[in-house]
Design a protein around this motif. Structure first.
Motif, PDB file in Angstrom:
ATOM      1  N   THR A 141      -1.010  -4.814  -6.218  1.00 34.90           N
ATOM      2  CA  THR A 141       0.344  -4.352  -6.453  1.00 34.90           C
ATOM      3  C   THR A 141       0.834  -3.752  -5.142  1.00 34.90           C
ATOM      4  O   THR A 141       0.123  -3.798  -4.144  1.00 34.90           O
ATOM      5  CB  THR A 141       0.388  -3.288  -7.568  1.00 34.90           C
ATOM      6  OG1 THR A 141      -0.331  -2.138  -7.129  1.00 34.90           O
ATOM      7  CG2 THR A 141      -0.213  -3.814  -8.858  1.00 34.90           C
ATOM      8  N   GLN A 142       2.002  -3.172  -5.159  1.00 33.14           N
ATOM      9  CA  GLN A 142       2.524  -2.568  -3.948  1.00 33.14           C
ATOM     10  C   GLN A 142       1.705  -1.354  -3.532  1.00 33.14           C
ATOM     11  O   GLN A 142       1.723  -0.946  -2.377  1.00 33.14           O
ATOM     12  CB  GLN A 142       3.983  -2.184  -4.152  1.00 33.14           C
ATOM     13  CG  GLN A 142       4.853  -3.397  -4.377  1.00 33.14           C
ATOM     14  CD  GLN A 142       6.240  -3.053  -4.879  1.00 33.14           C
ATOM     15  OE1 GLN A 142       6.489  -1.954  -5.360  1.00 33.14           O
ATOM     16  NE2 GLN A 142       7.150  -4.007  -4.784  1.00 33.14           N
ATOM     17  N   LEU A 164       3.621  -2.376 -14.622  1.00 35.69           N
ATOM     18  CA  LEU A 164       4.237  -3.039 -13.472  1.00 35.69           C
ATOM     19  C   LEU A 164       5.596  -3.641 -13.813  1.00 35.69           C
ATOM     20  O   LEU A 164       6.266  -4.215 -12.950  1.00 35.69           O
ATOM     21  CB  LEU A 164       3.319  -4.147 -12.947  1.00 35.69           C
ATOM     22  CG  LEU A 164       1.923  -3.731 -12.514  1.00 35.69           C
ATOM     23  CD1 LEU A 164       1.099  -4.950 -12.141  1.00 35.69           C
ATOM     24  CD2 LEU A 164       2.003  -2.757 -11.352  1.00 35.69           C
ATOM     25  N   PRO A 204       6.219  -6.954  -8.561  1.00 36.42           N
ATOM     26  CA  PRO A 204       5.351  -6.127  -7.716  1.00 36.42           C
ATOM     27  C   PRO A 204       3.924  -6.665  -7.574  1.00 36.42           C
ATOM     28  O   PRO A 204       3.095  -6.078  -6.900  1.00 36.42           O
ATOM     29  CB  PRO A 204       5.343  -4.783  -8.439  1.00 36.42           C
ATOM     30  CG  PRO A 204       5.518  -5.142  -9.871  1.00 36.42           C
ATOM     31  CD  PRO A 204       6.438  -6.350  -9.872  1.00 36.42           C
TER      32      PRO A 204
END
Length: 108
Positions: free
Chosen positions: A28-29, A89, A16
């Motif tokens: 990150t996403q 994560l 991610p």
């Protein structure tokens, strides 16, 4: 057409986590990942070489300048802090005993 064939991506992803190579920033996403300079440099080195062990010497060379020194304890400190930031994560920094470190996914 030749120039298009030579284009490289401007980002590197591992799970991610994404590194934008032009701005040297992580995200990150869901959100950006703000890191202090040395932790960012260490994570950048690990994500670019994902799947391969990065030696302690390579880490020291990457994180220091001519006027600067870095102890083994400092590398351990940066690694520890990054492990805590990456745990949510599903990523971790693993030690290759006697060799160095590598970025890996958690075995959940």
């Amino acid at each position: 057409m030749r120039r298009q064939a030579g284009l490289k991506t401007s980002s590197v992803s591992f799970g991610p986590l994404t590194l934008d190579l032009t701005t040297r920033s992580f995200s990150t996403q869901t959100a950006p990942l703000d890191l202090p300079a040395r932790e960012r440099d260490l994570l950048e080195l690990l994500i670019v070489k994902a799947g391969r062990v990065v030696t302690r010497d390579a880490i020291v060379q990457s994180l220091t300048s001519l006027d600067d020194e870095l102890s083994a304890n400092a590398i351990e400190q940066y690694t520890s802090r990054l492990r805590k930031r990456l745990a949510p994560l599903g990523l971790t920094i693993r030690s290759a005993r006697g060799l160095g470190y590598f970025l890996d996914r958690d075995a959940r």
